[in-house]
Design a protein around this motif. Structure first.
Motif, PDB file in Angstrom:
ATOM      1  N   LEU A 118      33.746  49.397  23.168  1.00 51.31           N
ATOM      2  CA  LEU A 118      34.441  48.124  23.106  1.00 51.31           C
ATOM      3  C   LEU A 118      34.751  47.680  24.535  1.00 51.31           C
ATOM      4  CD1 LEU A 118      36.023  46.022  21.327  1.00 51.31           C
ATOM      5  CD2 LEU A 118      37.992  47.541  21.582  1.00 51.31           C
ATOM      6  N   VAL A 119      34.486  46.428  24.869  1.00 53.74           N
ATOM      7  CA  VAL A 119      34.850  45.896  26.186  1.00 53.74           C
ATOM      8  C   VAL A 119      36.349  45.594  26.151  1.00 53.74           C
ATOM      9  CG1 VAL A 119      34.523  44.024  27.843  1.00 53.74           C
ATOM     10  CG2 VAL A 119      32.559  44.895  26.547  1.00 53.74           C
ATOM     11  N   VAL A 120      37.118  46.290  27.000  1.00 49.94           N
ATOM     12  CA  VAL A 120      38.572  46.118  26.985  1.00 49.94           C
ATOM     13  C   VAL A 120      39.122  45.463  28.246  1.00 49.94           C
ATOM     14  CG1 VAL A 120      39.008  47.957  25.320  1.00 49.94           C
ATOM     15  CG2 VAL A 120      38.960  48.499  27.753  1.00 49.94           C
ATOM     16  N   GLY A 121      38.291  45.307  29.270  1.00 54.01           N
ATOM     17  CA  GLY A 121      38.785  44.668  30.484  1.00 54.01           C
ATOM     18  C   GLY A 121      37.667  44.336  31.447  1.00 54.01           C
ATOM     19  N   LYS A 122      37.951  43.367  32.321  1.00 51.56           N
ATOM     20  CA  LYS A 122      37.007  42.954  33.359  1.00 51.56           C
ATOM     21  C   LYS A 122      37.800  42.666  34.620  1.00 51.56           C
ATOM     22  CE  LYS A 122      34.040  39.736  32.283  1.00 51.56           C
ATOM     23  NZ  LYS A 122      33.385  38.529  31.758  1.00 51.56           N
ATOM     24  N   ARG A 123      37.193  42.952  35.779  1.00 54.19           N
ATOM     25  CA  ARG A 123      37.833  42.601  37.049  1.00 54.19           C
ATOM     26  C   ARG A 123      36.778  42.433  38.123  1.00 54.19           C
ATOM     27  NH1 ARG A 123      38.624  46.499  41.080  1.00 54.19           N
ATOM     28  NH2 ARG A 123      37.889  48.567  40.469  1.00 54.19           N
ATOM     29  N   THR A 124      37.164  41.756  39.180  1.00 48.42           N
ATOM     30  CA  THR A 124      36.290  41.605  40.345  1.00 48.42           C
ATOM     31  C   THR A 124      37.031  42.110  41.580  1.00 48.42           C
ATOM     32  OG1 THR A 124      37.069  39.364  40.802  1.00 48.42           O
ATOM     33  CG2 THR A 124      35.126  39.586  39.399  1.00 48.42           C
ATOM     34  N   ALA A 125      36.279  42.440  42.597  1.00 42.84           N
ATOM     35  CA  ALA A 125      36.837  42.832  43.885  1.00 42.84           C
ATOM     36  C   ALA A 125      35.997  42.153  44.961  1.00 42.84           C
ATOM     37  CB  ALA A 125      36.795  44.351  44.052  1.00 42.84           C
TER      38      ALA A 125
ATOM     39  N   SER B 148      31.248  39.904  46.326  1.00 42.38           N
ATOM     40  CA  SER B 148      32.030  40.316  45.164  1.00 42.38           C
ATOM     41  C   SER B 148      31.382  41.498  44.462  1.00 42.38           C
ATOM     42  CB  SER B 148      32.151  39.157  44.166  1.00 42.38           C
ATOM     43  OG  SER B 148      32.853  38.085  44.738  1.00 42.38           O
ATOM     44  N   GLU B 149      32.231  42.358  43.921  1.00 47.36           N
ATOM     45  CA  GLU B 149      31.796  43.449  43.060  1.00 47.36           C
ATOM     46  C   GLU B 149      32.401  43.175  41.691  1.00 47.36           C
ATOM     47  OE1 GLU B 149      31.512  47.293  45.909  1.00 47.36           O
ATOM     48  OE2 GLU B 149      33.529  46.585  45.483  1.00 47.36           O
ATOM     49  N   TYR B 150      31.685  43.549  40.652  1.00 50.65           N
ATOM     50  CA  TYR B 150      32.096  43.241  39.285  1.00 50.65           C
ATOM     51  C   TYR B 150      32.240  44.539  38.499  1.00 50.65           C
ATOM     52  CZ  TYR B 150      30.544  38.685  40.796  1.00 50.65           C
ATOM     53  OH  TYR B 150      30.389  37.515  41.501  1.00 50.65           O
ATOM     54  N   PHE B 151      33.353  44.667  37.765  1.00 51.50           N
ATOM     55  CA  PHE B 151      33.652  45.877  37.013  1.00 51.50           C
ATOM     56  C   PHE B 151      34.044  45.524  35.587  1.00 51.50           C
ATOM     57  CE2 PHE B 151      34.602  46.632  41.441  1.00 51.50           C
ATOM     58  CZ  PHE B 151      33.999  47.857  41.692  1.00 51.50           C
ATOM     59  N   VAL B 152      33.606  46.366  34.641  1.00 54.05           N
ATOM     60  CA  VAL B 152      33.955  46.199  33.234  1.00 54.05           C
ATOM     61  C   VAL B 152      34.500  47.533  32.734  1.00 54.05           C
ATOM     62  CG1 VAL B 152      33.105  45.661  30.915  1.00 54.05           C
ATOM     63  CG2 VAL B 152      32.189  44.433  32.889  1.00 54.05           C
ATOM     64  N   THR B 153      35.603  47.480  31.980  1.00 49.22           N
ATOM     65  CA  THR B 153      36.177  48.680  31.377  1.00 49.22           C
ATOM     66  C   THR B 153      35.774  48.732  29.916  1.00 49.22           C
ATOM     67  OG1 THR B 153      38.060  48.594  32.883  1.00 49.22           O
ATOM     68  CG2 THR B 153      38.301  49.959  30.910  1.00 49.22           C
ATOM     69  N   PHE B 154      35.220  49.874  29.525  1.00 48.11           N
ATOM     70  CA  PHE B 154      34.775  50.112  28.156  1.00 48.11           C
ATOM     71  C   PHE B 154      35.640  51.197  27.536  1.00 48.11           C
ATOM     72  CE2 PHE B 154      31.046  48.709  30.521  1.00 48.11           C
ATOM     73  CZ  PHE B 154      30.510  47.746  29.686  1.00 48.11           C
TER      74      PHE B 154
ATOM     75  N   VAL C 177      29.075  46.578  37.357  1.00 48.71           N
ATOM     76  CA  VAL C 177      27.948  45.885  36.720  1.00 48.71           C
ATOM     77  C   VAL C 177      27.462  44.773  37.638  1.00 48.71           C
ATOM     78  CG1 VAL C 177      28.795  46.415  34.390  1.00 48.71           C
ATOM     79  CG2 VAL C 177      29.403  44.233  35.457  1.00 48.71           C
ATOM     80  N   LYS C 178      26.261  44.288  37.366  1.00 45.31           N
ATOM     81  CA  LYS C 178      25.732  43.146  38.104  1.00 45.31           C
ATOM     82  C   LYS C 178      26.432  41.877  37.637  1.00 45.31           C
ATOM     83  CE  LYS C 178      21.242  45.268  38.743  1.00 45.31           C
ATOM     84  NZ  LYS C 178      19.832  45.244  38.422  1.00 45.31           N
ATOM     85  N   ASP C 179      26.410  40.851  38.480  1.00 49.52           N
ATOM     86  CA  ASP C 179      27.094  39.598  38.151  1.00 49.52           C
ATOM     87  C   ASP C 179      26.582  38.982  36.850  1.00 49.52           C
ATOM     88  OD1 ASP C 179      24.657  38.957  39.345  1.00 49.52           O
ATOM     89  OD2 ASP C 179      25.447  37.291  40.499  1.00 49.52           O
ATOM     90  N   ALA C 180      25.284  39.080  36.581  1.00 47.17           N
ATOM     91  CA  ALA C 180      24.724  38.509  35.351  1.00 47.17           C
ATOM     92  C   ALA C 180      25.261  39.232  34.121  1.00 47.17           C
ATOM     93  CB  ALA C 180      23.203  38.579  35.380  1.00 47.17           C
ATOM     94  N   ASP C 181      25.391  40.563  34.191  1.00 43.42           N
ATOM     95  CA  ASP C 181      25.949  41.329  33.075  1.00 43.42           C
ATOM     96  C   ASP C 181      27.430  41.004  32.903  1.00 43.42           C
ATOM     97  OD1 ASP C 181      23.586  42.813  32.349  1.00 43.42           O
ATOM     98  OD2 ASP C 181      23.898  44.017  34.160  1.00 43.42           O
ATOM     99  N   TYR C 182      28.143  40.881  34.012  1.00 48.37           N
ATOM    100  CA  TYR C 182      29.574  40.571  33.979  1.00 48.37           C
ATOM    101  C   TYR C 182      29.829  39.253  33.248  1.00 48.37           C
ATOM    102  CZ  TYR C 182      34.319  39.781  35.737  1.00 48.37           C
ATOM    103  OH  TYR C 182      35.678  39.551  35.840  1.00 48.37           O
ATOM    104  N   SER C 183      29.014  38.261  33.543  1.00 47.31           N
ATOM    105  CA  SER C 183      29.228  36.943  32.945  1.00 47.31           C
ATOM    106  C   SER C 183      28.881  36.912  31.457  1.00 47.31           C
ATOM    107  CB  SER C 183      28.438  35.871  33.698  1.00 47.31           C
ATOM    108  OG  SER C 183      27.054  36.108  33.564  1.00 47.31           O
ATOM    109  N   MET C 184      28.060  37.844  30.993  1.00 47.41           N
ATOM    110  CA  MET C 184      27.659  37.876  29.584  1.00 47.41           C
ATOM    111  C   MET C 184      28.622  38.676  28.709  1.00 47.41           C
ATOM    112  SD  MET C 184      25.055  35.958  29.374  1.00 47.41           S
ATOM    113  CE  MET C 184      24.489  36.343  27.735  1.00 47.41           C
ATOM    114  N   LEU C 185      29.465  39.504  29.316  1.00 50.73           N
ATOM    115  CA  LEU C 185      30.387  40.341  28.556  1.00 50.73           C
ATOM    116  C   LEU C 185      31.753  39.681  28.444  1.00 50.73           C
ATOM    117  CD1 LEU C 185      29.429  43.784  30.118  1.00 50.73           C
ATOM    118  CD2 LEU C 185      28.886  42.977  27.815  1.00 50.73           C
TER     119      LEU C 185
END
Length: 97
Positions: free
Chosen positions: A25-32, A43-49, A61-69
């Protein structure tokens, strides 16, 4: 120099880790943002599962994956060590593990 050695060590560890597919389950997203000032910023993109065992993992994750989740997406997470390989959203997207 330390950053280069750390990066190579993590890359090698990921290469020797098994490729896993788990329900998540995707529970969070953040950028740095790094750099800036006199250096180019990026920018770096992170997703918490959250996986079935209730453990959570944050993957870069890559920016394209980040934007789709989206938080609440449920599906199959593919990863190798700390390396994100992909996420396939479930047709039964209820957000419950």
């Amino acid at each position: 120099m330390f950053t280069i050695i750390k990066g190579i060590t993590q890359w090698n560890k990921n290469n020797h880790s098994p490729k896993l597919n788990v329900n998540a389950l995707v529970v969070g997203k953040r950028t740095a943002v790094r750099g800036g000032g006199e250096r180019r910023a990026f920018s770096e993109y992170f997703v918490t599962f959250e996986v079935e065992s209730s453990d959570r993992m944050e993957l870069e994750v890559k920016d394209a994956d980040y934007s789709m989740l989206v938080e609440g997406d449920f599906g199959e997470l593919a990863f190798q060590g700390t390396r994100f390989l992909g996420f396939i959203r479930s047709a039964n997207d209820k957000g419950v593990l």
